[in-house]
Scaffold this motif. Structure first.
Motif, mmCIF file in Angstrom:
data_model
loop_
_atom_site.group_PDB
_atom_site.id
_atom_site.type_symbol
_atom_site.label_atom_id
_atom_site.label_comp_id
_atom_site.label_asym_id
_atom_site.label_seq_id
_atom_site.Cartn_x
_atom_site.Cartn_y
_atom_site.Cartn_z
ATOM 1 N N THR A 1 0.839 -1.284 0.036
ATOM 2 C CA THR A 1 0.146 -0.034 -0.205
ATOM 3 C C THR A 1 0.849 1.347 -0.081
ATOM 4 O O THR A 1 0.359 2.363 -0.109
ATOM 5 C CB THR A 1 -1.062 0.159 1.201
ATOM 6 O OG1 THR A 1 -0.077 -0.104 2.326
ATOM 7 C CG2 THR A 1 -1.779 -1.241 1.311
ATOM 8 N N GLY A 2 2.197 1.285 0.076
ATOM 9 C CA GLY A 2 3.108 2.207 0.214
ATOM 10 C C GLY A 2 3.695 2.795 -1.161
ATOM 11 O O GLY A 2 3.764 1.805 -2.145
ATOM 12 N N ASP A 3 4.354 3.726 -0.905
ATOM 13 C CA ASP A 3 5.158 4.369 -1.991
ATOM 14 C C ASP A 3 6.421 3.416 -2.622
ATOM 15 O O ASP A 3 6.685 3.486 -3.997
ATOM 16 C CB ASP A 3 5.668 5.750 -1.915
ATOM 17 C CG ASP A 3 4.512 6.815 -1.775
ATOM 18 O OD1 ASP A 3 3.418 6.609 -2.524
ATOM 19 O OD2 ASP A 3 4.416 7.865 -1.186
ATOM 20 N N THR A 4 7.054 2.824 -1.948
ATOM 21 C CA THR A 4 8.439 2.038 -1.998
ATOM 22 C C THR A 4 8.089 0.900 -2.956
ATOM 23 O O THR A 4 8.573 0.788 -4.056
ATOM 24 C CB THR A 4 8.852 1.591 -0.548
ATOM 25 O OG1 THR A 4 9.322 2.695 0.210
ATOM 26 C CG2 THR A 4 10.326 0.835 -1.210
ATOM 27 N N TYR A 5 6.925 0.323 -2.634
ATOM 28 C CA TYR A 5 6.307 -0.868 -3.683
ATOM 29 C C TYR A 5 6.172 -0.497 -4.845
ATOM 30 O O TYR A 5 6.538 -0.954 -5.959
ATOM 31 C CB TYR A 5 5.220 -1.447 -2.917
ATOM 32 C CG TYR A 5 4.715 -2.555 -3.969
ATOM 33 C CD1 TYR A 5 5.211 -3.862 -3.719
ATOM 34 C CD2 TYR A 5 3.267 -2.419 -4.430
ATOM 35 C CE1 TYR A 5 4.491 -4.729 -4.417
ATOM 36 C CE2 TYR A 5 2.764 -3.241 -5.119
ATOM 37 C CZ TYR A 5 3.062 -4.581 -5.106
ATOM 38 O OH TYR A 5 2.443 -5.522 -5.920
ATOM 39 N N LYS A 6 5.442 0.751 -5.280
ATOM 40 C CA LYS A 6 5.055 1.373 -6.405
ATOM 41 C C LYS A 6 6.606 1.731 -7.052
ATOM 42 O O LYS A 6 6.488 1.649 -8.327
ATOM 43 C CB LYS A 6 4.174 2.528 -6.192
ATOM 44 C CG LYS A 6 2.609 2.268 -5.616
ATOM 45 C CD LYS A 6 2.111 3.237 -5.471
ATOM 46 C CE LYS A 6 0.622 2.964 -4.730
ATOM 47 N NZ LYS A 6 -0.038 4.173 -4.425
ATOM 48 N N GLN A 7 7.446 2.446 -6.208
ATOM 49 C CA GLN A 7 8.324 2.692 -6.872
ATOM 50 C C GLN A 7 9.438 1.703 -7.293
ATOM 51 O O GLN A 7 10.220 1.697 -8.552
ATOM 52 C CB GLN A 7 9.435 3.541 -5.978
ATOM 53 C CG GLN A 7 8.747 5.217 -5.477
ATOM 54 C CD GLN A 7 9.348 5.801 -4.527
ATOM 55 O OE1 GLN A 7 10.651 5.512 -4.098
ATOM 56 N NE2 GLN A 7 8.723 6.808 -4.207
ATOM 57 N N ILE A 8 9.421 0.522 -6.829
ATOM 58 C CA ILE A 8 10.177 -0.705 -7.105
ATOM 59 C C ILE A 8 9.826 -1.083 -8.546
ATOM 60 O O ILE A 8 10.313 -1.531 -9.328
ATOM 61 C CB ILE A 8 10.157 -1.770 -5.942
ATOM 62 C CG1 ILE A 8 11.211 -1.242 -4.781
ATOM 63 C CG2 ILE A 8 10.836 -2.993 -6.564
ATOM 64 C CD1 ILE A 8 10.982 -2.009 -3.599
ATOM 65 N N ASN A 9 8.389 -1.221 -8.340
ATOM 66 C CA ASN A 9 7.617 -1.953 -9.540
ATOM 67 C C ASN A 9 7.956 -0.994 -10.704
ATOM 68 O O ASN A 9 8.194 -1.492 -11.993
ATOM 69 C CB ASN A 9 6.189 -1.898 -9.505
ATOM 70 C CG ASN A 9 5.657 -3.231 -8.677
ATOM 71 O OD1 ASN A 9 6.445 -4.231 -8.467
ATOM 72 N ND2 ASN A 9 4.442 -3.280 -8.170
ATOM 73 N N ALA A 10 8.013 0.400 -10.515
ATOM 74 C CA ALA A 10 8.262 1.302 -11.630
ATOM 75 C C ALA A 10 9.516 1.248 -11.993
ATOM 76 O O ALA A 10 10.068 1.334 -13.340
ATOM 77 C CB ALA A 10 7.796 2.726 -11.302
ATOM 78 N N LYS A 11 10.459 1.012 -11.321
ATOM 79 C CA LYS A 11 11.962 0.760 -11.444
ATOM 80 C C LYS A 11 12.144 -0.339 -12.516
ATOM 81 O O LYS A 11 13.072 -0.083 -13.302
ATOM 82 C CB LYS A 11 12.641 0.635 -10.245
ATOM 83 C CG LYS A 11 14.218 0.446 -10.412
ATOM 84 C CD LYS A 11 14.928 0.269 -9.057
ATOM 85 C CE LYS A 11 16.265 -0.151 -9.167
ATOM 86 N NZ LYS A 11 16.880 -0.055 -8.069
ATOM 87 N N TYR A 12 11.557 -1.277 -12.333
ATOM 88 C CA TYR A 12 11.731 -2.401 -13.368
ATOM 89 C C TYR A 12 10.726 -2.370 -14.373
ATOM 90 O O TYR A 12 10.717 -3.504 -15.120
ATOM 91 C CB TYR A 12 11.925 -3.708 -12.736
ATOM 92 C CG TYR A 12 13.011 -3.829 -11.567
ATOM 93 C CD1 TYR A 12 14.375 -4.046 -12.077
ATOM 94 C CD2 TYR A 12 12.689 -3.318 -10.106
ATOM 95 C CE1 TYR A 12 15.418 -4.150 -11.197
ATOM 96 C CE2 TYR A 12 13.836 -3.315 -9.411
ATOM 97 C CZ TYR A 12 15.174 -3.563 -9.761
ATOM 98 O OH TYR A 12 16.419 -3.714 -9.007
ATOM 99 N N GLY A 13 9.950 -1.579 -14.649
ATOM 100 C CA GLY A 13 9.235 -1.354 -15.615
ATOM 101 C C GLY A 13 7.841 -2.121 -15.824
ATOM 102 O O GLY A 13 7.238 -2.647 -16.839
ATOM 103 N N LEU A 14 7.626 -2.744 -14.555
ATOM 104 C CA LEU A 14 6.332 -3.501 -14.514
ATOM 105 C C LEU A 14 5.065 -2.643 -14.430
ATOM 106 O O LEU A 14 4.925 -1.749 -13.878
ATOM 107 C CB LEU A 14 6.443 -4.379 -13.156
ATOM 108 C CG LEU A 14 7.708 -5.180 -12.716
ATOM 109 C CD1 LEU A 14 7.743 -6.019 -11.687
ATOM 110 C CD2 LEU A 14 8.184 -5.941 -14.119
#
Length: 313
Positions: free
Chosen positions: A283-296
């Protein structure tokens, strides 16, 4: 998986010689070298905030140790692979493991292992967790508990141009050589079932070729020793882009999207803390940032209600 280094003469020759003999120290070393040909995206990811409620659920011995030991197979980019130092595990799962530790206020130690040794290692208490792109299946849930953090189907990689017109349809694969990694759902469940579909229809069986590491399977495809690889769609999409044109996904189809989860020994006392921490993460920003980092895509994300996979088998 990356192909520039993986396709050096030494790596291809070693993988060809070892693919039928099982995992040896040489095959692990070759896979380790192959994995370092990848480089993680450089995007910065914010540290995950401490979740005191989740941290308070940690067993006393883990709090005292201050470290979670995580088994992982670092031959499966972008989820887990080696940095250029040949020993540091990086990738999407490594970033998530770090964020998990930050959420719980403990350090995380990523311990390299072959994929098929991780779940047994949980049962023998060699590892606290297994974080290695595990599909959560009914069979695996008999012996392990999972905290789900992603959704992923299977995809088929083929030689560029798909000369044999293969796809994630068993009837297109009859009589062909299809590779996978030992211990994976695709290798031990999907491909045997598809091969039976072929023989039940009076067609030749699929010649299933399983390798100790994903990198060795990728090398076999790039060098023409197999016709395709069935593996997780996100990992195969990454590998195809990194292959220098050696192979591609057969199509944009994926087979049977299933949850991906962090594994624990069945009934592990860690489960309440891990479940609470992963629910906080997704539910947090870190998870979203990790997914975005790898283009998911956002479609891989799970809801907090889907995290706990300890239900009835």
């Amino acid at each position: 998986m990356s192909l520039p280094k993986l396709l050096t003469a030494t790596a291809v020759t070693a993988a060809a010689a070892l693919s039928v003999t099982g995992c040896t120290s040489a095959s692990v070393d070759d896979a380790k070298q192959a994995a370092t040909a990848n480089s993680a995206p450089s995007a910065e990811v914010a540290a995950a905030p401490l979740n005191k409620a989740a941290a308070d659920l940690l067993p006393a011995d883990v709090k005292a140790k201050g470290t979670l030991t995580v088994g992982t197979d670092p031959t499966y980019p972008p989820f887990e692979f080696y940095a250029s130092d040949n020993k540091t595990v990086i990738g999407l799962d490594a970033d998530l493991a770090k964020a998990l530790g930050e959420t719980l206020g403990v350090k995380v130690e990523m311990v390299p292992a072959t994929f098929d040794a991780i779940l047994p290692g949980l049962s023998s208490h060699k590892y606290d967790l297994g974080i290695s792109a595990f599909n959560v299946t009914a069979e695996r849930k008999k012996n392990a508990d999972f905290a789900e953090y992603q959704l992923s189907g299977a995809a088929l990689a083929v030689k560029t141009g798909n000369p044999k017109h293969l796809d994630v349809d068993p009837m297109t694969l009859c009589g062909t050589k299809i590779g996978g990694e030992k211990g994976t759902t695709q290798g031990i469940e999907t491909l045997p079932a598809w091969s039976k579909t072929c023989t039940d229809a009076g067609k030749p069986a699929i010649d299933i070729q399983l390798y100790p590491t994903q990198d060795e399977a990728n090398t076999a495809l790039a060098s023409g020793r197999i016709d395709g690889i069935l593996s997780g769609e996100l990992g195969m999409a990454w590998a195809s882009k990194q292959s220098g044109g050696a192979f591609q996904l057969s199509s944009d189809k994926s087979y049977l999207p299933t949850p991906v989860g962090m594994a624990m020994a069945k009934g592990s006392p860690l489960a309440p803390a891990i479940m609470a921490a992963v629910k906080a993460l997704v539910t947090g920003d870190t998870y979203k940032q990790i997914n975005a980092k790898y283009g998911l895509p956002q479609s891989v994300a799970v809801s907090p209600d889907a995290v706990d996979a300890r239900g009835a088998q």
